[in-house]
Design a protein around this motif. Structure first.
Motif, mmCIF file in Angstrom:
data_model
loop_
_atom_site.group_PDB
_atom_site.id
_atom_site.type_symbol
_atom_site.label_atom_id
_atom_site.label_comp_id
_atom_site.label_asym_id
_atom_site.label_seq_id
_atom_site.Cartn_x
_atom_site.Cartn_y
_atom_site.Cartn_z
ATOM 1 N N LEU A 70 8.201 -8.660 8.025
ATOM 2 C CA LEU A 70 7.105 -8.081 8.014
ATOM 3 C C LEU A 70 6.882 -6.691 8.182
ATOM 4 C CD1 LEU A 70 4.671 -10.720 9.635
ATOM 5 C CD2 LEU A 70 4.744 -10.000 7.195
ATOM 6 N N LEU A 71 7.700 -6.293 9.200
ATOM 7 C CA LEU A 71 7.919 -4.737 9.541
ATOM 8 C C LEU A 71 8.337 -3.952 8.434
ATOM 9 C CD1 LEU A 71 9.165 -4.929 13.394
ATOM 10 C CD2 LEU A 71 7.047 -4.104 12.751
ATOM 11 N N VAL A 72 9.527 -4.723 7.926
ATOM 12 C CA VAL A 72 10.118 -3.646 6.751
ATOM 13 C C VAL A 72 9.049 -3.908 5.451
ATOM 14 C CG1 VAL A 72 11.947 -4.139 4.965
ATOM 15 C CG2 VAL A 72 12.691 -4.535 7.585
ATOM 16 N N TYR A 73 8.660 -5.110 5.275
ATOM 17 C CA TYR A 73 7.875 -5.271 4.127
ATOM 18 C C TYR A 73 6.692 -4.324 4.259
ATOM 19 C CZ TYR A 73 4.017 -7.185 1.208
ATOM 20 O OH TYR A 73 2.994 -7.273 0.045
ATOM 21 N N ASN A 74 5.801 -4.231 5.238
ATOM 22 C CA ASN A 74 4.712 -3.347 5.420
ATOM 23 C C ASN A 74 5.178 -1.838 5.269
ATOM 24 O OD1 ASN A 74 2.550 -5.587 5.653
ATOM 25 N ND2 ASN A 74 3.386 -5.908 7.623
ATOM 26 N N ALA A 75 6.377 -1.441 5.941
ATOM 27 C CA ALA A 75 6.876 -0.150 5.961
ATOM 28 C C ALA A 75 7.087 0.263 4.416
ATOM 29 C CB ALA A 75 8.236 -0.033 6.732
ATOM 30 N N VAL A 76 7.783 -0.670 3.711
ATOM 31 C CA VAL A 76 8.016 -0.515 2.043
ATOM 32 C C VAL A 76 6.458 -0.186 1.682
ATOM 33 C CG1 VAL A 76 8.837 -1.284 0.046
ATOM 34 C CG2 VAL A 76 10.288 -1.518 2.406
ATOM 35 N N GLN A 77 5.753 -1.027 1.743
ATOM 36 C CA GLN A 77 4.484 -0.817 1.215
ATOM 37 C C GLN A 77 3.697 0.263 1.360
ATOM 38 O OE1 GLN A 77 3.293 -2.422 -1.278
ATOM 39 N NE2 GLN A 77 4.050 -4.561 -1.262
ATOM 40 N N VAL A 78 3.631 0.860 2.702
ATOM 41 C CA VAL A 78 3.307 2.220 2.983
ATOM 42 C C VAL A 78 3.998 3.047 2.279
ATOM 43 C CG1 VAL A 78 2.972 4.013 4.790
ATOM 44 C CG2 VAL A 78 2.458 1.450 5.314
ATOM 45 N N LEU A 79 5.223 3.120 2.291
ATOM 46 C CA LEU A 79 6.029 4.211 1.451
ATOM 47 C C LEU A 79 5.555 4.300 0.105
ATOM 48 C CD1 LEU A 79 7.927 6.549 1.294
ATOM 49 C CD2 LEU A 79 9.808 4.772 1.134
ATOM 50 N N LEU A 80 5.464 3.014 -0.671
ATOM 51 C CA LEU A 80 5.079 2.913 -2.103
ATOM 52 C C LEU A 80 3.676 3.307 -2.430
ATOM 53 C CD1 LEU A 80 6.141 1.821 -4.684
ATOM 54 C CD2 LEU A 80 5.429 -0.386 -4.111
ATOM 55 N N SER A 81 3.161 3.104 -1.528
ATOM 56 C CA SER A 81 1.446 3.405 -1.914
ATOM 57 C C SER A 81 1.229 4.918 -1.573
ATOM 58 C CB SER A 81 0.649 2.898 -0.727
ATOM 59 O OG SER A 81 0.474 1.328 -0.848
ATOM 60 N N TRP A 82 2.182 5.646 -0.575
ATOM 61 C CA TRP A 82 2.246 7.108 -0.645
ATOM 62 C C TRP A 82 2.833 7.568 -2.033
ATOM 63 C CZ3 TRP A 82 0.278 11.212 1.306
ATOM 64 C CH2 TRP A 82 0.814 12.338 1.168
ATOM 65 N N VAL A 83 4.012 7.070 -2.412
ATOM 66 C CA VAL A 83 4.408 7.830 -3.781
ATOM 67 C C VAL A 83 3.525 7.531 -4.730
ATOM 68 C CG1 VAL A 83 6.033 7.176 -5.309
ATOM 69 C CG2 VAL A 83 6.852 7.023 -2.995
ATOM 70 N N ALA A 188 -0.356 0.418 6.834
ATOM 71 C CA ALA A 188 0.018 1.047 8.107
ATOM 72 C C ALA A 188 -0.551 0.241 9.160
ATOM 73 C CB ALA A 188 -0.369 2.502 8.104
ATOM 74 N N TYR A 189 -1.680 -0.340 8.989
ATOM 75 C CA TYR A 189 -2.497 -1.252 10.048
ATOM 76 C C TYR A 189 -1.555 -2.452 10.170
ATOM 77 C CZ TYR A 189 -5.844 -4.423 11.938
ATOM 78 O OH TYR A 189 -6.377 -5.424 12.763
ATOM 79 N N TYR A 190 -1.182 -3.141 8.802
ATOM 80 C CA TYR A 190 -0.291 -4.275 9.054
ATOM 81 C C TYR A 190 0.810 -4.025 9.786
ATOM 82 C CZ TYR A 190 -3.666 -6.605 5.832
ATOM 83 O OH TYR A 190 -4.875 -6.945 5.351
ATOM 84 N N LEU A 191 1.431 -2.938 9.504
ATOM 85 C CA LEU A 191 2.718 -2.475 10.017
ATOM 86 C C LEU A 191 2.552 -2.430 11.614
ATOM 87 C CD1 LEU A 191 5.539 -1.744 9.888
ATOM 88 C CD2 LEU A 191 4.725 0.899 9.480
ATOM 89 N N LEU A 192 1.706 -1.922 12.070
ATOM 90 C CA LEU A 192 1.209 -1.662 13.569
ATOM 91 C C LEU A 192 1.184 -2.986 13.890
ATOM 92 C CD1 LEU A 192 -0.795 1.636 13.456
ATOM 93 C CD2 LEU A 192 1.532 1.246 14.272
ATOM 94 N N SER A 193 0.259 -3.872 13.457
ATOM 95 C CA SER A 193 -0.098 -5.188 13.789
ATOM 96 C C SER A 193 1.243 -6.064 13.791
ATOM 97 C CB SER A 193 -1.062 -5.711 12.815
ATOM 98 O OG SER A 193 -1.348 -7.146 13.476
ATOM 99 N N ALA A 194 2.037 -5.984 13.138
ATOM 100 C CA ALA A 194 3.366 -6.805 13.234
ATOM 101 C C ALA A 194 4.074 -6.288 14.260
ATOM 102 C CB ALA A 194 4.080 -6.479 11.863
#
Length: 277
Positions: A70-83, A188-194
């Protein structure tokens, strides 16, 4: 009878001609963009797993923790959303797109292609987000898998496919632009929650993500509705109407979710506190 049949045939022909005429040849050969079959297979497998196979498999098993995943997945989603947000800004909404009426351009100039690639990447992102539900199933968080959740996660890839296939640019891309910004915050919320309980106690702002989502759909509702009152706007009014309807429906559904999960919960807590006094 024959008159009705002819009328039906005419409507079908018009629909077919409409989509043939608006097919975006620039994106036709891009991954998962040529035909809807592969996407429907993915969505079928997704729904089958989340509604039947997954819960059945997990019935007598302990939930998976999946912390690192979940840490990796949510971090990737944050990056992808930013792009996606950045590309949407540079590709149109940062200056040269018209918020009042922005027709689709099917040109191959660098700016138009930049937006087209952003639309395709957004489509791929919506497919990857199906993992949200898969992780809920594996963690036995069935309460999180509401009708709204499944409807939203199933419909968005379909809408994104239509965008890539026929309208890879123009007025309708504002949804993806705003949505990507909100997803930066959400994931980012999900990343922090994980990260666990030590961080979770500071995450008091979850309900504001839902508010942002509601505001997002209200903006899109107005933004697409205005097309109907502009006879000289070349963005397809039928597509704008579908976007308006979808935005209105999501506004209602997310608002109902907010009331059910936050307003009623707050009222219940206030009532409980009053009893303790």
């Amino acid at each position: 009878m024959s008159v009705r049949l002819n009328e039906t045939t005419t409507i079908v022909d018009r629909m077919v001609n409409f989509f043939v005429e608006h097919e975006d040849l620039r994106t036709k050969q891009w991954f998962l963009s040529n035909a809807p079959g592969p996407l429907f297979m993915i969505l079928g497998a997704y729904l089958y797993f989340c509604l039947y196979a997954g819960p059945r498999y997990m019935r007598d098993r302990k939930p998976f923790e999946l912390k690192n995943t979940l840490l990796v997945y949510n971090a990737v989603q944050v990056l992808l959303s930013w792009v996606l947000f950045y590309e949407g800004y540079k590709g149109g909404w940062g200056g040269h797109y018209n918020f009042k009426c922005q027709p689709v351009t099917y040109e191959s100039d660098p700016i138009s292609m930049r937006m087209a690639r952003a639309v395709w990447l957004y489509y791929i992102a919506k497919i990857t987000e199906l993992l949200d539900t898969v992780f809920f199933v594996l963690r036995k968080k069935q309460r999180q898998i509401s009708f709204l959740h499944l409807y939203h996660h199933t419909l968005m890839p379909v809408c994104a496919f239509i965008g890539v296939k026929y309208f890879a640019g123009g007025h309708g891309t504002l949804l993806g632009f705003i949505n990507s910004f909100i997803h930066i915050i959400m994931y980012a919320y999900y990343l922090l929650s994980a990260m666990g309980p030590k961080v979770q106690k500071y995450l008091w702002w979850k309900k504001y993500i839902t508010i942002l989502q509601i505001v997002q759909f209200l903006i899109i509702f107005v933004h697409t509705l205005q097309i109907q009152f502009q006879p000289n706007c070349n963005f397809p009014k039928s597509i704008a109407a579908l976007l308006t309807f979808n935005a209105g429906l999501f506004t209602y559904m997310f608002s109902a979710f907010y009331v059910a999960n936050y307003k009623k919960e707050a009222a219940a807590q206030a009532k409980l506190a009053a009893k303790k006094e």
